[in-house]
Design an enzyme around this catalytic site. Sequence first.
Site, mmCIF file in Angstrom:
data_model
loop_
_atom_site.group_PDB
_atom_site.id
_atom_site.type_symbol
_atom_site.label_atom_id
_atom_site.label_comp_id
_atom_site.label_asym_id
_atom_site.label_seq_id
_atom_site.Cartn_x
_atom_site.Cartn_y
_atom_site.Cartn_z
ATOM 1 N N ASP A 149 1.061 8.982 9.618
ATOM 2 C CA ASP A 149 1.551 9.069 8.245
ATOM 3 C C ASP A 149 1.850 10.532 7.924
ATOM 4 O O ASP A 149 1.532 11.429 8.695
ATOM 5 C CB ASP A 149 0.544 8.477 7.268
ATOM 6 N N ASP A 163 -0.267 -1.764 8.561
ATOM 7 C CA ASP A 163 -1.482 -1.045 8.939
ATOM 8 C C ASP A 163 -2.448 -1.149 7.778
ATOM 9 O O ASP A 163 -2.038 -1.293 6.623
ATOM 10 C CB ASP A 163 -1.202 0.440 9.230
ATOM 11 N N CYS A 220 -12.494 -18.486 18.063
ATOM 12 C CA CYS A 220 -12.195 -17.122 18.528
ATOM 13 C C CYS A 220 -12.761 -16.906 19.933
ATOM 14 O O CYS A 220 -13.872 -17.337 20.243
ATOM 15 C CB CYS A 220 -12.800 -16.108 17.553
ATOM 16 N N CYS A 223 -13.007 -13.692 21.257
ATOM 17 C CA CYS A 223 -13.298 -12.271 21.410
ATOM 18 C C CYS A 223 -14.670 -12.070 22.052
ATOM 19 O O CYS A 223 -15.484 -13.002 22.137
ATOM 20 C CB CYS A 223 -13.228 -11.551 20.063
ATOM 21 N N CYS A 280 -17.647 -13.132 19.738
ATOM 22 C CA CYS A 280 -17.836 -14.574 19.555
ATOM 23 C C CYS A 280 -18.275 -15.269 20.844
ATOM 24 O O CYS A 280 -18.966 -16.292 20.787
ATOM 25 C CB CYS A 280 -16.559 -15.205 19.017
ATOM 26 N N HIS A 297 -14.591 -7.980 16.581
ATOM 27 C CA HIS A 297 -14.126 -9.304 16.140
ATOM 28 C C HIS A 297 -12.975 -9.197 15.139
ATOM 29 O O HIS A 297 -11.952 -9.880 15.292
ATOM 30 C CB HIS A 297 -15.261 -10.113 15.509
#
Length: 374
Positions: A93, A266, A304, A306, A309, A335
């Site tokens: 930015d 974002d 999920c 991930c 999880c 997660h």
Amino acid sequence: MAQIGKFTLHKTEGRARRGTFTTTHGSFETPVFMAVGTKATVKAMTPEELKECGTQVVLGNTYHLHLRPNEKLIKKLGGLHKFMNWHGPILTDSGGFQVFSLSGLRKMSEEGVEFRSHLDGAKHFISPEKSMEIQMDLGSDIIMAFDECLKYPATDDEIKKSMDLTHRWLLRSKAAMTREESLLFGIVQGGLSLEHRKYSLQQVTSVDLPGYALGGFSVGEPIHLMHELLPSLAPLMPENKPRYLMGVGTPTDLIIAIDSGVDMFDCVMPTRVARNGTLYTWQGKVSIKRQEYREDEGPLDPECDCYTCKNYSRAYLRHMFLSGEILGSRLNSIHNLHFYMKLMERARHAIETGTWASFRDDCLTRFIKKDASS
């Protein structure tokens, strides 16, 4: 090799778009959510973990990196990619949002903004030219033009003056660009008025750039006002360039914005709320500190896959959070970022396969219903 700065639109369904944008450090697929690495790190995450959860682009913060450790040091050490060991695309930015949020610590003029560091009170000055210099020294793939981000609410006169200043600063930002590998995006302002936004959009898109962003949202306005504005505003942006909605937002925000025609996002939200014990799942939002999870041996989200999880229970995540353990912040962040990246992946697939409308409706039913009851 694909042309640097080229946006390829592959498929649309309604206003939703599926595309690819090419940078020096590789291409990324849109819609895309960019992980926020404010101080050259996505909090609690390693670059390897970011890749594992599907991150394509990392965002760096010009203001913070300028103050510490300073862009000249980062350039000397090989640039931001090498410094933080992230070899995919990086967007930075302009520093405008952070500078303008300092309120009493800054003084603005046509030339730029003088401000005092929140770290030690030292005086600094950032102009459009200085912002471009900092970002080019960092070695960013996508550079944001220096703009004024107004508070909410603002008067019509304040908004008009701000839009005109932002446009003049955009012209100076482009003139200051000397690094061909860095792609400059302009930022549309204009508050919550469609007419003001159209005016700013006309100004900003009169300058030929690789992409354009919508700034000035998530600054304190009621979120439903953004939801109402986006379907009319986003389709007015150039069709052949990526459209970036800055600093947004929740899973619900993302689905509504994609449905409006936005490509890039974002937000610090997934990692920030993870550290506070709030987790996003396909069943809706979960506050892991709740008593109901004390003996819950099931995974956080059965849908999920991930690392968190697959390996830890809700009871363990609750224990980690209540104990203030660093591992809790890490597991929660892994997660939430995985969830956001999977949401984008599924959105891309839905647009590609012509099932976007049903996917959108299913997501909104899941997220909004649970969010309203939590």
